[in-house]
Design a protein around this motif. Structure first.
Motif, PDB file in Angstrom:
ATOM      1  N   LEU A  49      24.715  23.600  19.870  1.00 43.01           N
ATOM      2  CA  LEU A  49      24.925  22.579  20.765  1.00 43.01           C
ATOM      3  C   LEU A  49      24.477  21.293  20.175  1.00 43.01           C
ATOM      4  CD1 LEU A  49      25.212  25.197  22.451  1.00 43.01           C
ATOM      5  CD2 LEU A  49      24.339  23.707  24.394  1.00 43.01           C
ATOM      6  N   SER A  50      24.941  20.185  20.555  1.00 44.79           N
ATOM      7  CA  SER A  50      24.278  18.956  20.219  1.00 44.79           C
ATOM      8  C   SER A  50      23.047  18.897  20.883  1.00 44.79           C
ATOM      9  CB  SER A  50      25.326  17.698  20.630  1.00 44.79           C
ATOM     10  OG  SER A  50      25.354  17.569  22.016  1.00 44.79           O
ATOM     11  N   ARG A  51      22.299  17.917  20.602  1.00 46.71           N
ATOM     12  CA  ARG A  51      21.108  17.641  21.564  1.00 46.71           C
ATOM     13  C   ARG A  51      21.227  17.220  22.775  1.00 46.71           C
ATOM     14  NH1 ARG A  51      16.044  16.892  20.311  1.00 46.71           N
ATOM     15  NH2 ARG A  51      16.222  17.098  17.979  1.00 46.71           N
ATOM     16  N   GLU A  52      22.208  16.261  22.870  1.00 47.41           N
ATOM     17  CA  GLU A  52      22.644  15.844  24.398  1.00 47.41           C
ATOM     18  C   GLU A  52      23.325  16.939  25.156  1.00 47.41           C
ATOM     19  OE1 GLU A  52      23.979  14.469  21.476  1.00 47.41           O
ATOM     20  OE2 GLU A  52      22.725  12.916  21.465  1.00 47.41           O
ATOM     21  N   GLN A  53      24.097  18.042  24.438  1.00 45.42           N
ATOM     22  CA  GLN A  53      24.349  19.100  25.238  1.00 45.42           C
ATOM     23  C   GLN A  53      23.262  19.985  25.568  1.00 45.42           C
ATOM     24  OE1 GLN A  53      27.237  20.442  22.394  1.00 45.42           O
ATOM     25  NE2 GLN A  53      29.121  19.997  23.565  1.00 45.42           N
ATOM     26  N   MET A  72      20.266  24.345  19.516  1.00 44.92           N
ATOM     27  CA  MET A  72      20.695  23.738  18.664  1.00 44.92           C
ATOM     28  C   MET A  72      20.854  24.014  17.086  1.00 44.92           C
ATOM     29  SD  MET A  72      19.230  19.665  19.801  1.00 44.92           S
ATOM     30  CE  MET A  72      17.438  20.463  19.895  1.00 44.92           C
ATOM     31  N   GLN A  74      21.819  26.605  14.127  1.00 43.70           N
ATOM     32  CA  GLN A  74      22.842  27.063  13.570  1.00 43.70           C
ATOM     33  C   GLN A  74      23.101  28.567  13.556  1.00 43.70           C
ATOM     34  OE1 GLN A  74      25.537  25.479  12.192  1.00 43.70           O
ATOM     35  NE2 GLN A  74      24.857  23.471  12.754  1.00 43.70           N
TER      36      GLN A  74
END
Length: 149
Positions: A49-53, A72, A74
């Protein structure tokens, strides 16, 4: 300094928080504005996930920054062999073992020598009412990649 939480530990905490709060995967996907199948796979450890997600999910589920860090990372993609014996998952493998060769032939006939990408890929899930019992509709949408020499 603490090590970063593993994706599997983060997934277990997300799953527990989702159940305890009575939230659906669809509701969580709406929170991060992402497809529900992708979101579910990501939160079970198959995508980063992205940091925002990650922060949005953790805020919604009242989970801390350690979980967000794990989400976040991998992933190491794939499924534990024990999970593959689950009846629902096994039926997907069974369907591909029966229809995979035919689908391969049809892809080659329609597109030529190549494959359907599972990287540039979308999958959709739907329920279709039917008189004899509701149907599960799964759509794989992969880019065709031709073999080039």
């Amino acid at each position: 300094m603490q090590p970063i939480m593993s994706k599997s530990e983060a997934a277990a905490l997300v799953t527990a928080a989702r159940i305890r709060r009575g939230l659906t995967w669809t509701r969580i996907a709406e929170e991060i504005d992402a497809p529900v199948v992708w979101t579910t796979a990501a939160l079970l450890g198959q995508h980063p996930l992205s940091r925002e997600q990650a922060q949005s999910v953790c805020t919604l589920l009242e989970l801390d920054e350690a979980v967000a860090e794990g989400l976040m990372l991998q992933p190491t993609r794939g499924t534990d062999p024990a999970v593959m014996s689950d009846p629902t998952i096994y039926r997907f493998a069974e369907a591909l073992s029966v229809y995979g060769p035919a689908l391969k032939e049809l892809i080659h006939e329609e597109f030529g020598d190549g494959i359907m990408s599972a990287i540039n890929f979308k999958v959709d899930f739907a329920r279709r009412p039917a008189p004899e019992g509701d149907r599960v509709v799964i759509t794989f949408d992969g880019k065709f990649l031709d073999y080039r020499w």
